[in-house]
Design a protein around this motif. Sequence first.
Motif, short mmCIF file in Angstrom:
data_model
loop_
_atom_site.label_atom_id
_atom_site.label_comp_id
_atom_site.label_asym_id
_atom_site.label_seq_id
_atom_site.Cartn_x
_atom_site.Cartn_y
_atom_site.Cartn_z
N LEU A 67 0.82 -1.21 0.00
CA LEU A 67 0.00 0.00 0.00
C LEU A 67 0.85 1.26 0.00
CD1 LEU A 67 -2.78 -1.02 2.57
CD2 LEU A 67 -2.90 -1.06 0.07
N VAL A 68 2.09 1.13 0.45
CA VAL A 68 3.04 2.25 0.48
C VAL A 68 4.31 1.78 -0.22
CG1 VAL A 68 4.47 3.72 1.96
CG2 VAL A 68 2.11 3.22 2.60
N PRO A 69 4.85 2.56 -1.15
CA PRO A 69 6.08 2.15 -1.84
C PRO A 69 7.30 2.26 -0.93
CG PRO A 69 5.43 4.34 -2.56
CD PRO A 69 4.33 3.84 -1.68
N SER A 70 8.26 1.39 -1.14
CA SER A 70 9.50 1.45 -0.37
C SER A 70 10.49 2.36 -1.07
CB SER A 70 10.09 0.04 -0.22
OG SER A 70 10.49 -0.46 -1.48
N ALA A 71 11.39 2.94 -0.29
CA ALA A 71 12.44 3.79 -0.85
C ALA A 71 13.75 3.04 -0.99
CB ALA A 71 12.64 5.02 0.03
N THR A 83 8.92 -6.20 -4.25
CA THR A 83 9.07 -4.76 -4.51
C THR A 83 9.26 -4.47 -5.99
OG1 THR A 83 11.48 -4.86 -4.17
CG2 THR A 83 10.11 -4.37 -2.25
N LYS A 84 9.56 -5.50 -6.78
CA LYS A 84 9.80 -5.31 -8.20
C LYS A 84 8.69 -5.88 -9.08
CE LYS A 84 14.81 -5.41 -7.53
NZ LYS A 84 16.09 -6.08 -7.87
N LEU A 85 7.57 -6.23 -8.47
CA LEU A 85 6.48 -6.85 -9.23
C LEU A 85 5.63 -5.79 -9.93
CD1 LEU A 85 5.23 -9.62 -6.76
CD2 LEU A 85 6.96 -9.79 -8.55
N THR A 86 5.02 -6.18 -11.03
CA THR A 86 4.04 -5.34 -11.71
C THR A 86 2.74 -5.36 -10.91
OG1 THR A 86 3.15 -7.17 -13.03
CG2 THR A 86 5.06 -5.96 -13.93
N PRO A 87 1.83 -4.41 -11.12
CA PRO A 87 0.54 -4.42 -10.41
C PRO A 87 -0.21 -5.74 -10.56
CG PRO A 87 0.86 -2.31 -11.48
CD PRO A 87 2.00 -3.18 -11.93
N ARG A 88 -0.16 -6.35 -11.73
CA ARG A 88 -0.85 -7.63 -11.95
C ARG A 88 -0.21 -8.73 -11.10
NH1 ARG A 88 -3.96 -9.78 -16.11
NH2 ARG A 88 -3.66 -7.86 -17.32
N GLU A 89 1.12 -8.75 -11.06
CA GLU A 89 1.81 -9.77 -10.27
C GLU A 89 1.60 -9.54 -8.78
OE1 GLU A 89 5.63 -10.70 -13.22
OE2 GLU A 89 5.69 -8.99 -11.83
N LEU A 90 1.59 -8.28 -8.36
CA LEU A 90 1.37 -7.97 -6.95
C LEU A 90 -0.03 -8.37 -6.51
CD1 LEU A 90 2.59 -6.74 -4.41
CD2 LEU A 90 1.73 -4.50 -5.16
N LYS A 91 -0.99 -8.25 -7.41
CA LYS A 91 -2.36 -8.67 -7.11
C LYS A 91 -2.42 -10.15 -6.79
CE LYS A 91 -6.94 -9.10 -9.23
NZ LYS A 91 -7.75 -8.87 -10.45
N GLU A 92 -1.63 -10.95 -7.51
CA GLU A 92 -1.60 -12.39 -7.26
C GLU A 92 -1.00 -12.69 -5.88
OE1 GLU A 92 0.58 -14.10 -10.44
OE2 GLU A 92 -0.90 -13.59 -12.00
N VAL A 93 0.05 -11.96 -5.52
CA VAL A 93 0.70 -12.19 -4.22
C VAL A 93 -0.23 -11.80 -3.08
CG1 VAL A 93 2.64 -11.49 -2.75
CG2 VAL A 93 3.00 -11.90 -5.19
#
Length: 273
Positions: A67-71, A83-93
């Motif tokens: 929900l918050v990006p890392s620096a 941290t390197k996933l696309t929105p589609r891949e992050l949705k699966e996780v």
Amino acid sequence: MAEATPLLTVEHLKVSYPIRSSILLRKIGEKLAVSDVNFEIRPGETVGLVGESGSGKSTIARTVIGLVPSAGGVIRFEGRDITKLTPRELKEVRRDMQMVFQDPYASLNPRLTVRDLIAEAWRVHTGIVPRDRWTAEAKDLMERVGLNPDYSDRYPHQFSGGQRQRIGIARALALRPKLIICDEAVSALDVSVQAQVLNLLEDLQADLGLSYLFISHDLSVIEHICDRVLVLDRGVVVEEGTARELFENPQDPYTRALLAAVPVVRPWLEQTP
């Protein structure tokens, strides 16, 4: 459990927020909220984050779930750098990582019934539960968390605070996750209701093999439910250890100050002769 492969690994995590000017909200700098945080969560384990308000607990939780990006740093879930996933891949996780928020009323859509609140997860993540099974599955989840399944057509405002938090837990369970992040999940509840919800979380962990990242400012809650604890001070981990080690022999002055601030019901029993 100590030899199990970590479910979640956080390495050198940094999170910052932009500082904006009052004129046109132009970015003029950054504020480092979390600095060089490292920890692991193993299957079936509960790891606690404790610290005063503003120490970075919720920021870490929201960064872990995306929900918050890392620096900077790495967040691995089952060995995969999320941290390197696309929105589609992050949705699966996110099927395997769910969150229970602090305010059970604000986190629930007041226009949806309990049945629809739970089924919303299956609408977003298709293929988990067939549509013709949504009502039955929602009622089963309600029963699992201690709610009357006959109330599945009721709305959040028709429930008490403790019941609403149970709805939030049922919604988190809908996707059959492996990790649940509890962000001050019992802090808004009465003490007796807190105990009921904590017992529910422990029962669910035993039955389903869940792992928890448990955030709280209440040290008695942390001591009760957590296997290991990280103490945060201004975004930095100042001490880490098992719950027993931390409460029986705190090493860092900040940890000792937190423990000293806990109210004692019968202070005369704490006095040494």
